[in-house]
Design an enzyme around this catalytic site. Structure first.
Site, short mmCIF file in Angstrom:
data_model
loop_
_atom_site.label_atom_id
_atom_site.label_comp_id
_atom_site.label_asym_id
_atom_site.label_seq_id
_atom_site.Cartn_x
_atom_site.Cartn_y
_atom_site.Cartn_z
N CYS A 126 -21.53 38.51 -3.43
CA CYS A 126 -20.19 38.23 -3.97
C CYS A 126 -19.52 39.43 -4.64
O CYS A 126 -18.53 39.96 -4.14
CB CYS A 126 -20.28 37.09 -4.96
N ILE A 127 -20.06 39.84 -5.79
CA ILE A 127 -19.33 40.79 -6.63
C ILE A 127 -19.05 42.14 -5.91
O ILE A 127 -17.94 42.65 -6.01
CB ILE A 127 -20.06 41.03 -7.99
#
Ligand SMILES: NC(=O)c1ccc[n+]([C@@H]2O[C@H](COP(=O)([O-])OP(=O)(O)OC[C@H]3O[C@@H](n4cnc5c(N)ncnc54)[C@H](O)[C@@H]3O)[C@@H](O)[C@H]2O)c1
Length: 441
Positions: free
Chosen positions: A277-278
């Site tokens: 994600c990040i």
């Protein structure tokens, strides 16, 4: 506004739990979601191309840390969850939730090919009354611009015949408090009836549903959340670099700032960012904005700083060895933790992989240990096996680097047996004996 008849039929099935739910992609997102819907009383079919996952699910065996086998097995036994490796029978499902990967290409452009290929398999089977929801993180506009035309190509109209929505998954692997069920679910439909249909479905299994007015807004909400994290981690990593220059302890600085009861939120520096994600999601947003001739400057800067952190770790390792009249070249370096996040085994995009590669490029003999991940795959595809964590393996290393702060580690014992420790996570904060051997990021 007259209720579309297809909506009423779907509503009835959702309310009496006879709606059949398909979940495409049985990974970190899809499997926990399947379990929640099964717990809520629905029958769920999981679709995944990975035969090993299909076999595991049908045997009731979980491969995701947040789903216990003891939770999955009874649901499979009762016939509430089953898995298949084809899209056969999609036309019989009432709701299809898509949770396939959305990686980046080497150029940092979005790779939505998994969404497109699952859609290509679903579209020919779409029938009136179905609800289709995209859960995969993606750039604003994907649901409307990519999915809707494909689903409407056969003549069915979204909002009247079929219902289409985007609902971002927010699962935080390893989080003991917030899991799929009690993490509020944002839902945005292509039309108000689409939003209502999706909100009604999720409301059966998730404690709180937050409807928004469009799919684009729901897509953007997810990207704001993850960009917020990426940028703040980038900021605190830069503060760590500044503290190093100023001779200050960044951890003490953060603890001090966090005593302010308002207007400050803790983020921690570290060896870099990882996971699905990040490091990835903000680039979906930056890419979209580039097509609109806008440069997403915070995203680029945070990515640059966060992406540089593995090099910072290697530089610090070099200076610790240098102080002992040693060099990285030829040194035995033991890396503790290869997962990107504590208490998980997920090594996707893990900064540990970069730290290990950079050390190896400089000639270090690197071994590693991770209680959740016993092997890693290098960029060349070669599999490297982990080493046991023992007093002997610790003391044999010229330097131990704590890259992931797993709770299972006994940090007192690690510091006792290691010759020197580079702690990139402040994991040894409670250890007093042998403190002189430890340097923090
Ligand atoms: N992992 C997280 O913490 C997290 C959190 C929030 C959002 N997301 C987002 O959710 C999405 C899924 O992430 P994930 O972590 O669950 O990924 P994952 O890799 O764990 O799972 C995806 C699954 O999809 C399967 N798959 C790939 N192509 C397929 C196809 N065409 N048809 C059927 N199955 C297919 C893969 O075999 C895999 O099992 C991504 O967009 C991700 O960004 C992930």
């Amino acid at each position: 506004m007259a209720v579309p008849p297809r909506f009423s039929a779907l509503e009835r099935k959702i309310k009496n739990k006879s709606a059949r739910i398909g979940i495409v992609g049985l990974g970190y997102v899809g499997l926990p979601l399947a379990v929640e819907f099964a717990h809520a009383g629905f029958r769920v079919v999981g679709i995944d191309l990975d035969e090993r996952k299909i076999r595991a699910v049908n045997a009731g065996t979980s491969y995701i840390e947040d789903v216990a086998t003891s939770t999955l097995k009874p649901l499979v036994k009762e016939g509430r969850i089953r898995a298949q490796s084809t899209y056969d029978g999609c036309g019989k499902l009432d709701a299809i939730l898509i949770a396939v990967p959305t990686p980046l290409r080497k150029t940092k452009d979005p790779d939505i090919s998994y969404i497109v290929s699952s859609l290509d398999a679903i579209a020919p089977q779409v029938r009136p009354g179905q609800l289709i929801v995209l859960e995969s993180t993606t750039y604003p506009g994907t649901t409307e611009e990519v999915m809707r035309p494909v689903l409407e190509a056969g003549g069915l109209a979204v909002g009247r015949d079929i219902f289409l929505a985007f609902s971002p998954e927010r699962v935080d692997p390893g989080n003991r408090v917030y899991q799929t069920k009690n993490t509020p679910k944002v839902v945005g439909g292509s039309t108000p009836w689409c939003t209502k249909a999706a909100a009604l479905l999720y409301g059966q299994a998730i404690e709180h549903v937050h409807p928004v007015t469009s799919t684009q807004s729901a897509e953007m909400i997810k990207l704001l959340e993850n960009t917020f994290r990426a940028v703040n981690i980038g900021l605190v990593n830069e503060i760590a670099l500044m503290c190093e220059k100023l001779g200050l302890d960044v951890w003490e600085v953060i603890d001090g700032a966090a005593t302010k009861p308002f207007g400050f939120m803790r983020f921690y520096p570290g060896p870099g960012i990882g996971g699905h994600c990040i490091p990835l999601d903000p680039h979906y947003l930056a890419w979209k904005l580039k097509t609109l001739n806008y440069s997403a400057r915070f995203i680029e800067l945070a990515s640059e700083i966060n992406g540089h952190m593995p090099e910072v770790v290697v530089r610090r390792a070099g200076s610790m060895l240098n102080a002992a009249k040693k060099s990285i070249n030829g040194a035995k370096i033991f890396v503790l933790g290869v997962a990107y996040k504590k208490d998980t085994g997920d090594t996707r995009e893990s900064p540990a992989l970069d730290v290990i590669r950079l050390l190896q490029e400089e000639g270090a003999k690197v071994s590693f240990h991770d209680p959740y991940s016993t092997s890693i795959r290098g960029e060349d595809g070669r599999v490297e096996r982990g080493s046991p964590l023992t007093p002997r393996t610790l003391s044999a290393a010229d330097l131990v680097i704590i890259v992931t702060d797993h709770s299972a580690y006994d940090y007192r014992s690690i510091v006792r047996h290691a010759r020197r420790v580079l702690d990139t996570r402040n994991a040894t904060r409670g250890v007093t004996a042998g403190r002189g051997k430890v340097e923090k990021l």
